[in-house]
Design a protein around this motif. Structure first.
Motif, mmCIF file in Angstrom:
data_model
loop_
_atom_site.group_PDB
_atom_site.id
_atom_site.type_symbol
_atom_site.label_atom_id
_atom_site.label_comp_id
_atom_site.label_asym_id
_atom_site.label_seq_id
_atom_site.Cartn_x
_atom_site.Cartn_y
_atom_site.Cartn_z
ATOM 1 N N TRP A 122 0.836 -1.195 0.000
ATOM 2 C CA TRP A 122 0.000 0.000 0.000
ATOM 3 C C TRP A 122 0.878 1.254 0.000
ATOM 4 N N PRO A 123 0.560 2.280 -0.792
ATOM 5 C CA PRO A 123 -0.593 2.308 -1.694
ATOM 6 C C PRO A 123 -0.271 2.069 -3.154
ATOM 7 N N ASN A 124 1.010 1.935 -3.534
ATOM 8 C CA ASN A 124 1.253 1.975 -4.985
ATOM 9 C C ASN A 124 2.479 1.208 -5.467
ATOM 10 N N ASP A 125 2.945 0.212 -4.735
ATOM 11 C CA ASP A 125 4.095 -0.563 -5.175
ATOM 12 C C ASP A 125 3.706 -2.016 -5.393
ATOM 13 N N VAL A 126 4.375 -2.640 -6.369
ATOM 14 C CA VAL A 126 4.215 -4.065 -6.631
ATOM 15 C C VAL A 126 5.544 -4.739 -6.308
ATOM 16 N N LEU A 127 5.493 -5.770 -5.485
ATOM 17 C CA LEU A 127 6.685 -6.476 -5.032
ATOM 18 C C LEU A 127 6.643 -7.922 -5.498
ATOM 19 N N VAL A 128 7.813 -8.542 -5.512
ATOM 20 C CA VAL A 128 7.914 -9.984 -5.714
ATOM 21 C C VAL A 128 8.789 -10.517 -4.590
ATOM 22 N N HIS A 129 8.201 -11.319 -3.713
ATOM 23 C CA HIS A 129 8.907 -11.825 -2.526
ATOM 24 C C HIS A 129 9.601 -10.682 -1.779
#
Length: 275
Positions: A122-129
Motif C-alpha cells: 500500500w498504496p502503490n508498489d508491486v513487489l515480488v517476494h
C-alpha cells in the motif's frame, strides 16, 4: 531533449495490437523513444474526450517522477514505462483506492506471465517476494468542459543493469531475474497489463474499490505485520490489518484502530516484520 521519433516502434505496436486482439480498439497507443516523463507528457496534452484508454509508452524518461517528488529511473531496454489517461466516472468523486486497483492489474498480469510471489504494498508498489518490481504514480487532470481524468503512470523493471542501486529502494528485482528466458517481451507484458487494467477499471467505475478489496487483500505484502507509517502529518506504528472499501490503510495501534488515507505517506516494516 533527444528527438522522440528516432526509433521505429512499428513492430512493437503491431505485436501489441495482435496480443490485445479484439480489445485493441479500446486503446489509443503511442510509443516514443524519450520524453521527460510519460505522466507529464499526457498531462500537458488536450486528448480527445472519447471512451478509449489513451496510452503513452516511453523507452526512456529523462525526468521520471515517483511519489513524494522522488525520481523514477528508467533504463534503455530495461524498463517498461508508460502512462494511461482514464476518464473518471461522471458521477464519481475523488477516485479513492484507484492506485490499489492499478496495482492489482499489474500484479495479475505478472502472475499470468508466470511470476510467483507477487505482493502489493500500500498504496502503490508491486513487489515480488518483498522486492520492488513496479511502481505507480496517479495524477488527476480537469479541463473546462471535459470530464475529469486520471493519468496513471506505471514503471516496471524488466532488466536492470548489473549492480544498479535505486535511491530509496533497499531491495529491487526485475522480470529477467524472476522468469529468465521465459519472460515475455515488452509488447506482450504491456498487452497483459492493459487488458487487466481495462477490466478492473470497469469494475471499479461500476462498483467502487470495495468490489476488488478482497483480491487486493490476498496480495497484501504486510498483512498482520508491524509497520511504521510516516508522512507530513507525523508517524504511527501498529499492525497492518488491511484496507477498507475506500482503499484507506487500516492500522491497529496501541490507541486503537486508525485509518490512513492515501497520500504523501511511506510505509516501512518494523524490526521483526517482513523486509
Amino acid at each position: 531533449m533527444p528527438p522522440t521519433t528516432s526509433i521505429d516502434h512499428t513492430a512493437e505496436l503491431s505485436a501489441l495490437n495482435a496480443a490485445l486482439g479484439a480489445h485493441a480498439s479500446a486503446f489509443a497507443v503511442e510509443w516514443i523513444a524519450a520524453c521527460e516523463s510519460s505522466n507529464t507528457e499526457l498531462l500537458g496534452r488536450d486528448l480527445p474526450g472519447d471512451e478509449r484508454l489513451h496510452v503513452l509508452v516511453v523507452d526512456r524518461q529523462l525526468a521520471g517522477r515517483g511519489r513524494r517528488g522522488r525520481e523514477w529511473q528508467s533504463f534503455d531496454g530495461g524498463s517498461l514505462t508508460f502512462s494511461v489517461q482514464w476518464r473518471l466516472p461522471p458521477a464519481g468523486t475523488a477516485p479513492q483506492g484507484l492506485s490499489l486497483v492499478v496495482g492489482l492489474a499489474v500484479a495479475r498480469a505478472l502472475e499470468d506471465s508466470g511470476v510467483s510471489g507477487v505482493q502489493l504494498k500500500w498504496p502503490n508498489d508491486v513487489l515480488v517476494h518483498g522486492r520492488k518490481i513496479a511502481g505507480i504514480l496517479i495524477e488527476l487532470v480537469a479541463r473546462q468542459g471535459r470530464t475529469a481524468a486520471a493519468v496513471i503512470g506505471i514503471g516496471i523493471n524488466l532488466r536492470l543493469p548489473e549492480g544498479v542501486r535505486i535511491p530509496g529502494q533497499a531491495a529491487v528485482t526485475d522480470l529477467r531475474h524472476e522468469l529468465g528466458d521465459g519472460a515475455p517481451d515488452r509488447a506482450g507484458l504491456l498487452a497483459a497489463i492493459l487488458s487487466q487494467l481495462r477490466g478492473l477499471l470497469e469494475t471499479y467505475a461500476a462498483a467502487g474499490f470495495g468490489a476488488l478489496r478482497g483480491a487486493w487483500e490476498q496480495r497484501n505484502a504486510f498483512a498482520d505485520l508491524p509497520v511504521r507509517i510516516s508522512g507530513d502529518a507525523g508517524s504511527a506504528c501498529g499492525a497492518c490489518i488491511g484496507v477498507d472499501d475506500d482503499g484507506a490503510l487500516l492500522l491497529h495501534t496501541e490507541q486503537g484502530a486508525r485509518r490512513i488515507l492515501s497520500g504523501d505517506v511511506s510505509l516501512r516494516p518494523m524490526p521483526g516484520g517482513q523486509a
